[in-house]
Design a protein around this motif. Structure first.
Motif, mmCIF file in Angstrom:
data_model
loop_
_atom_site.group_PDB
_atom_site.id
_atom_site.type_symbol
_atom_site.label_atom_id
_atom_site.label_comp_id
_atom_site.label_asym_id
_atom_site.label_seq_id
_atom_site.Cartn_x
_atom_site.Cartn_y
_atom_site.Cartn_z
ATOM 1 N N GLY A 16 0.801 -1.209 0.000
ATOM 2 C CA GLY A 16 0.000 0.000 0.000
ATOM 3 C C GLY A 16 0.840 1.268 0.000
ATOM 4 O O GLY A 16 2.079 1.219 -0.102
ATOM 5 N N SER A 17 0.151 2.401 0.137
ATOM 6 C CA SER A 17 0.802 3.711 0.084
ATOM 7 C C SER A 17 0.360 4.594 1.236
ATOM 8 O O SER A 17 -0.752 4.445 1.753
ATOM 9 C CB SER A 17 0.465 4.416 -1.234
ATOM 10 O OG SER A 17 0.928 3.682 -2.350
ATOM 11 N N LEU A 18 1.232 5.500 1.604
ATOM 12 C CA LEU A 18 0.925 6.553 2.567
ATOM 13 C C LEU A 18 1.652 7.809 2.133
ATOM 14 O O LEU A 18 2.723 7.741 1.512
ATOM 15 C CB LEU A 18 1.383 6.178 3.978
ATOM 16 C CG LEU A 18 0.523 5.244 4.818
ATOM 17 C CD1 LEU A 18 1.239 4.937 6.126
ATOM 18 C CD2 LEU A 18 -0.850 5.819 5.083
ATOM 19 N N ARG A 19 1.097 8.951 2.511
ATOM 20 C CA ARG A 19 1.755 10.223 2.249
ATOM 21 C C ARG A 19 1.922 10.959 3.565
ATOM 22 O O ARG A 19 0.933 11.293 4.227
ATOM 23 C CB ARG A 19 0.930 11.072 1.289
ATOM 24 C CG ARG A 19 1.644 12.332 0.819
ATOM 25 C CD ARG A 19 0.680 13.280 0.168
ATOM 26 N NE ARG A 19 1.335 14.309 -0.610
ATOM 27 C CZ ARG A 19 0.780 15.485 -0.884
ATOM 28 N NH1 ARG A 19 -0.433 15.767 -0.437
ATOM 29 N NH2 ARG A 19 1.430 16.386 -1.612
ATOM 30 N N LEU A 20 3.163 11.200 3.932
ATOM 31 C CA LEU A 20 3.465 11.954 5.138
ATOM 32 C C LEU A 20 3.636 13.429 4.798
ATOM 33 O O LEU A 20 4.135 13.770 3.722
ATOM 34 C CB LEU A 20 4.742 11.441 5.790
ATOM 35 C CG LEU A 20 4.795 9.958 6.150
ATOM 36 C CD1 LEU A 20 6.106 9.654 6.875
ATOM 37 C CD2 LEU A 20 3.615 9.549 6.979
ATOM 38 N N SER A 21 3.243 14.271 5.723
ATOM 39 C CA SER A 21 3.439 15.710 5.584
ATOM 40 C C SER A 21 4.188 16.240 6.799
ATOM 41 O O SER A 21 4.112 15.658 7.880
ATOM 42 C CB SER A 21 2.096 16.434 5.477
ATOM 43 O OG SER A 21 1.355 16.001 4.369
ATOM 44 N N CYS A 22 4.891 17.324 6.593
ATOM 45 C CA CYS A 22 5.597 17.991 7.693
ATOM 46 C C CYS A 22 5.444 19.490 7.500
ATOM 47 O O CYS A 22 5.935 20.046 6.509
ATOM 48 C CB CYS A 22 7.058 17.598 7.701
ATOM 49 S SG CYS A 22 8.068 18.548 8.874
ATOM 50 N N ALA A 23 4.769 20.131 8.445
ATOM 51 C CA ALA A 23 4.549 21.566 8.383
ATOM 52 C C ALA A 23 5.510 22.278 9.325
ATOM 53 O O ALA A 23 5.641 21.896 10.490
ATOM 54 C CB ALA A 23 3.111 21.894 8.759
ATOM 55 N N ALA A 24 6.155 23.319 8.814
ATOM 56 C CA ALA A 24 7.099 24.091 9.612
ATOM 57 C C ALA A 24 6.474 25.422 10.025
ATOM 58 O O ALA A 24 5.700 26.019 9.280
ATOM 59 C CB ALA A 24 8.372 24.353 8.813
ATOM 60 N N SER A 25 6.830 25.868 11.207
ATOM 61 C CA SER A 25 6.369 27.174 11.679
ATOM 62 C C SER A 25 7.427 27.761 12.610
ATOM 63 O O SER A 25 8.349 27.072 13.037
ATOM 64 C CB SER A 25 5.034 27.048 12.417
ATOM 65 O OG SER A 25 5.179 26.241 13.570
ATOM 66 N N LYS A 75 4.137 26.972 1.273
ATOM 67 C CA LYS A 75 3.366 26.476 2.412
ATOM 68 C C LYS A 75 4.255 26.029 3.556
ATOM 69 O O LYS A 75 3.757 25.557 4.584
ATOM 70 C CB LYS A 75 2.483 25.303 1.974
ATOM 71 C CG LYS A 75 1.402 25.676 0.985
ATOM 72 C CD LYS A 75 0.544 24.462 0.629
ATOM 73 C CE LYS A 75 -0.562 24.849 -0.336
ATOM 74 N NZ LYS A 75 -1.406 23.680 -0.701
ATOM 75 N N GLU A 76 5.564 26.122 3.372
ATOM 76 C CA GLU A 76 6.522 25.652 4.391
ATOM 77 C C GLU A 76 6.200 24.213 4.794
ATOM 78 O O GLU A 76 6.194 23.864 5.983
ATOM 79 C CB GLU A 76 6.497 26.570 5.627
ATOM 80 C CG GLU A 76 6.927 27.988 5.337
ATOM 81 C CD GLU A 76 8.436 28.198 5.449
ATOM 82 O OE1 GLU A 76 9.179 27.207 5.601
ATOM 83 O OE2 GLU A 76 8.866 29.359 5.374
#
Length: 121
Positions: A16-25, A75-76
């Motif tokens: 299967g697949s997954l999409r990880l995100s990482c938001a910076a602030s 979007k950082e």
């Protein structure tokens, strides 16, 4: 103060697949290299992938051809698209930021808290 927050982890079947995100602030990281590391139980934290501001990438051999790193500087946010997942990909995945496109863990200054990825067989 820089904050990195990961999301997108979960439980998926092998293949299967997954999409990880990482938001910076906290401050802009547009000139930083953004990377992903992972740590499985009882193992050292290991490099997965990284991307610089120009789109240059670096991948661990174990994920080449299956994982794709990308970033949206406006979007950082950075992403890790993981396809053809295997049980050995099971780990806590950490987002990181540093000045150099390199696979060495101690080259990264900022770290997120991690998101769990579990791949069942």
């Amino acid at each position: 103060q820089v904050q990195l927050v990961e999301s997108g982890g979960g439980l998926v079947q092998a293949g299967g697949s997954l999409r990880l995100s990482c938001a910076a602030s906290g401050r802009t990281l547009v000139n930083y290299v953004m990377g992903w590391f992972r740590q499985a139980p009882g193992k050292e934290r290991e490099f997965v992938a990284a991307i610089n501001k120009s789109g240059g990438t670096l991948y661990a051999d174990s994920v080449k051809g299956r994982f794709t790193i990308s970033r949206d500087s406006a979007k950082e946010t950075q992403y890790l698209q993981m396809n053809s997942l295997k049980p050995e990909d099971t780990a806590v995945y950490y987002c990181a930021a540093g000045p150099t496109l390199i696979a060495r863990r101690n080259a990264y200054n900022y770290w997120g808290r991690g998101t769990q990825v579990t791949v069942s067989s």
